[in-house]
Design an enzyme around this catalytic site. Structure first.
Site, PDB file in Angstrom:
ATOM      1  N   SER A 133       0.878  -1.159   0.000  1.00 21.37           N
ATOM      2  CA  SER A 133       0.000   0.000   0.000  1.00 21.37           C
ATOM      3  C   SER A 133       0.916   1.210   0.000  1.00 21.37           C
ATOM      4  O   SER A 133       2.096   1.095   0.357  1.00 21.37           O
ATOM      5  CB  SER A 133      -0.835   0.000   1.290  1.00 21.37           C
ATOM      6  OG  SER A 133      -1.412   1.268   1.521  1.00 21.37           O
ATOM      7  N   TYR A 146      -1.739  -0.434  10.395  1.00 22.25           N
ATOM      8  CA  TYR A 146      -1.722  -0.737   8.956  1.00 22.25           C
ATOM      9  C   TYR A 146      -0.422  -0.256   8.311  1.00 22.25           C
ATOM     10  O   TYR A 146       0.182  -0.960   7.500  1.00 22.25           O
ATOM     11  CB  TYR A 146      -2.948  -0.071   8.315  1.00 22.25           C
ATOM     12  CG  TYR A 146      -3.180  -0.418   6.870  1.00 22.25           C
ATOM     13  CD1 TYR A 146      -3.557  -1.705   6.497  1.00 22.25           C
ATOM     14  CD2 TYR A 146      -3.057   0.550   5.867  1.00 22.25           C
ATOM     15  CE1 TYR A 146      -3.801  -2.016   5.153  1.00 22.25           C
ATOM     16  CE2 TYR A 146      -3.295   0.249   4.538  1.00 22.25           C
ATOM     17  CZ  TYR A 146      -3.667  -1.036   4.190  1.00 22.25           C
ATOM     18  OH  TYR A 146      -3.903  -1.343   2.867  1.00 22.25           O
TER      19      TYR A 146
END
Ligand code: 8X3
Length: 249
Positions: A133, A146
């Protein structure tokens, strides 16, 4: 026999879109996820999609799949299963959420990678795709679990590429920015759809799961001597994590 592509987290979003696109492009796709009802829907879209119940956080589940694939031409693994489960500052974060985030995004990808490498070596070629990501490239506040997990995924891709050098196995990291899917932001905000919608508010065209699937297809279908190390993919409106063009009424 068609080459096999194994896609984890295939029940929705980027995983489902990638399974469909790879199947349409000549792969026999093994689409794995926990939710068999969702996978059954996916399987209806293409005869080249074979579905399998898979929980990447469960070693036995991963080993069962690997045993089923012995002798098959497994040439692609898309480590897509993952997600964000909070939007908390590190000070306020819950160690249990840290563990959960690491289990699925990091250890899950490692479990699958470990299980597929021997099959790829046997087959004589392979391509391991790790979905990180933009959160795996740069930190942002209230994203600690995350951000850290995706930085770990990036580190795994880099380490694997070094370790597999000399073997016919490619390693690619795909780092998407803002992708509007049905579940990602909703899961992060524990089901709060209003908060989830705010993420994409006023953004003319956030990326779609199909956009990311196309970048995966491209990387995977390049001639086998071409290794794309890293693709950072953002919508035009997102110049950086904190620089998003929004048209607000
Ligand atoms: C999703 C992108 O910006 O929510 O992987 O971290 S972001």
């Amino acid at each position: 026999m068609k080459n096999y592509a194994v896609v984890t987290g295939a029940s929705s979003g980027i995983g489902a879109a990638t399974a469909k696109l790879l199947a349409a492009n000549g792969f026999h796709v093994i689409a794995g996820a926990r939710r068999m009802d969702r996978l059954a829907e996916l399987a209806k879209s293409d005869l080249n999609i074979e579905i399998v119940e898979l929980d990447v956080t469960n070693q036995k589940s991963v080993e069962t799949l690997a045993a089923q694939l012995v002798g098959k031409p497994v040439s692609v693994l898309i480590n897509n299963a993952g997600g964000a489960f909070d939007a908390a500052s590190i000070e306020d974060s819950d160690p249990e959420i840290w563990a959960k985030t690491y289990e699925v995004n990091v250890t899950g990808a490692v479990r699958m990678t470990k299980a597929m490498i021997p099959l790829m070596k046997k087959h004589g070629e392979g391509h391991i795709v790790l979905m990180s990501s933009t959160a795996g490239r740069i930190a942002y506040e209230n994203g600690g679990t995350y951000v850290a997990a995706k930085h770990a995924v990036a580190a795994i891709a880099g380490t694997l590429r070094l370790e597999l050098n000399g073997h016919p196995i490619r390693v690619t990291e795909i780092a998407p920015g803002m992708v509007k899917t049905d579940e990602f932001a909703v899961t992060r905000f524990a089901g709060d759809k209003t908060k989830a919608a705010k993420v994409y508010e006023g953004v003319e065209k956030p990326l779609t799961d199909a956009d990311i699937a196309e970048t995966i297809r491209w990387a995977v279908m390049l001639p086998s001597h071409i290794n794309i190390d890293l693709l950072v993919v953002r919508p035009l409106a997102q110049a950086a994590q904190h620089k998003v063009h929004r048209i607000l009424k």
